[in-house]
Design an enzyme around this catalytic site. Structure first.
Site, PDB file in Angstrom:
ATOM      1  N   LYS A 192       0.712  -1.003  -0.131  1.00  0.00           N
ATOM      2  CA  LYS A 192      -0.036   0.093   0.097  1.00  0.00           C
ATOM      3  C   LYS A 192       0.857   1.104   0.047  1.00  0.00           C
ATOM      4  CE  LYS A 192      -3.556  -2.128  -0.454  1.00  0.00           C
ATOM      5  NZ  LYS A 192      -4.627  -3.179   0.586  1.00  0.00           N
TER       6      LYS A 192
HETATM    7  C1  LIG Z   1      -5.571  -4.063   0.861  1.00  0.00           C
HETATM    8  C2  LIG Z   1      -7.012  -4.043   1.021  1.00  0.00           C
HETATM    9  C3  LIG Z   1      -7.810  -3.896   2.130  1.00  0.00           C
HETATM   10  C4  LIG Z   1      -7.208  -5.034   3.258  1.00  0.00           C
HETATM   11  O1  LIG Z   1      -6.128  -4.076   3.689  1.00  0.00           O
HETATM   12  P1  LIG Z   1      -5.326  -4.956   4.975  1.00  0.00           P
HETATM   13  O2  LIG Z   1      -4.565  -4.019   5.721  1.00  0.00           O
HETATM   14  O3  LIG Z   1      -4.681  -6.135   4.368  1.00  0.00           O
HETATM   15  O4  LIG Z   1      -6.506  -5.955   5.885  1.00  0.00           O
HETATM   16  C5  LIG Z   1      -9.156  -3.389   2.200  1.00  0.00           C
HETATM   17  N1  LIG Z   1      -9.849  -3.130   0.996  1.00  0.00           N
HETATM   18  C6  LIG Z   1      -9.135  -2.901  -0.212  1.00  0.00           C
HETATM   19  C7  LIG Z   1      -9.589  -2.309  -1.416  1.00  0.00           C
HETATM   20  C8  LIG Z   1      -7.658  -3.149  -0.172  1.00  0.00           C
HETATM   21  O5  LIG Z   1      -7.204  -3.103  -1.374  1.00  0.00           O
END
Ligand SMILES: *Cc1c(COP(=O)(O)O)cnc(C)c1O
Length: 393
Positions: A192
């Site tokens: 991210k």
């Molecule tokens: C990555 C992601 C999540 C989940 O994030 P985590 O921190 O791995 O729980 C939720 N929604 C979207 C759209 C994502 O891309």
């Protein structure tokens, strides 16, 4: 053969290594002063009253629904064009996810489709909440969304996993109008825009939601128990059956460093995206991503689409050609209503949400992380331009 360019790579400098090392040396590893500072700094960065550091965005989404009192018999509206997490949390609390089609330009929840979904699902339960996803880092049509939330008295849980730092009409993502109940959920997963390896943050301006989420994030222990991290008492009371969702100080220290670099990293991702879009502007077999005028994208993803009418097989061929050229790609997302769980549990068929189906069949994501070199960006451009010659009808 030059080295393979991976689809994603976290941007880690000596500053992150030093921050984590300092926590190791301190011997205070779990939630403590670093988490508190990270929460304060993150809240300040987006202008939210409350921020709670968690071990994932999924945890943030779950705690949000729990604190909002969403449960059995309730309906929660979720765009189908998203990751598993956005809808599975609705099942965690026993409610029913209603999948909604998306906008053909932004891949985001379509406000008209949401309105229609609310109308036609009345017999299935009580409409309680909506989970808009700011796909690729571009905010949803928020003015329309707030209007619908007011009209139908829906709580809003923003899935902002892609949307830090991003804004809509000058307002940072992560703040919700004061007359709407809701929270915003961020992800610090390894791929991210800022990362702690695994991690997340939930923000809200509502002190009652904030308090409930904090208690439920650590075994339902009373507030005083939380204070034991800052040298409080050994006494605690369990006020509810909570969860184990707290972040470590190791992760928070890394997060604070990443937070300090967030704008600089976004600027680099934007520079790469602009370079791509300029380089692909004459390619008739492809569509480049569009950011509406009133929005600043976090540029989490650079999603390329094959021109309208292209088949799924051509998209797969494009991914294979880029892979053969040493370029890692990814696909965001396989819409939820195409997956076996949602098909068998709720009876969805692919054509039920046709815009999402079409976008899925034509999309692929290019590498666009801040640590890419100019030379790597040029190699991606060259490979995509070569691919165009093959894809051209
Ligand atoms: C990555 C992601 C999540 C989940 O994030 P985590 O921190 O791995 O729980 C939720 N929604 C979207 C759209 C994502 O891309």
């Amino acid at each position: 053969m030059p080295e393979r360019i991976p689809f994603a790579l976290p941007d880690i400098t000596d500053a992150e290594v030093d921050a984590v090392t300092a926590v190791l040396r301190s011997r205070w590893l779990t939630s403590g002063a670093e988490c508190q500072a990270f929460e304060r700094e993150f809240a300040a960065a987006i202008g939210a009253e409350h921020a709670l550091a968690l071990n994932s965005c999924t945890a943030a989404l779950h705690l949000s629904l729990e604190a909002l009192g969403v449960g059995r018999g309730d309906l929660v509206f979720v765009p189908t064009y998203t990751f598993a997490a956005s809808a599975e949390v609705v099942r965690y609390v026993g409610a029913r996810p209603i999948l909604v089609d998306v906008d053909p330009v932004t891949h985001n929840l379509d406000p008209d489709a949401l309105r229609l979904a609310i109308e036609v699902s009345r017999h299935l339960g009580v409409a309680k909440a909506v989970i808009p996803v700011h796909f690729a880092g571009v905010a949803c049509e928020l003015d329309s969304l707030w209007e619908i939330a007011r009209e139908f008295d829906l709580a809003v849980v923003e899935d902002a996993a892609h949307a830090f730092p991003a804004s809509y009409a000058g307002a940072p993502i992560g703040t919700i109008p004061p007359d709407i109940r809701g929270t915003s959920c961020f992800s610090f997963y390894a791929t991210k825009t800022i990362t702690t390896g695994e991690g997340g943050m939930v923000t809200t301006n509502d002190p009652i939601l904030a308090g409930r989420m904090r208690v439920m994030s650590l075994h339902g222990l009373s507030r005083q128990a939380w204070n034991r991290y800052s040298g409080g008492t050994w006494k605690y009371d369990i006020v509810a059956p909570g969860f184990k969702y707290n972040l470590t100080d190791l992760a928070a220290a890394m997060g604070r460093t990443q937070l300090g670099r967030a704008l600089e990293m976004r600027d680099r991702r934007r520079e790469i995206a602009e370079r791509y879009t300029a380089a692909f502007s004459d390619l008739t077999s492809l569509e480049t991503p569009v950011v509406p005028d009133n929005r600043v994208s976090a540029w989490h993803l650079y999603v390329l689409r094959l021109a309208a009418g292209a088949s799924e097989a051509k998209r797969d061929q494009a991914i294979d050609m880029l892979s053969a050229a040493g370029i890692g790609t990814s696909m965001h997302f396989i819409p939820l209503h195409l997956h076996s769980y949602y098909r068998t549990t709720y009876g969805y068929t692919p054509q039920d949400l046709p815009v999402a189906l079409d976008l899925y069949q034509r999309s692929l994501s290019l590498p666009g992380y801040s640590s890419m070199s100019d030379e790597e960006v040029e190699r991606v451009i060259e490979a995509v331009r070569d691919m165009n010659d093959v894809l051209e009808p």
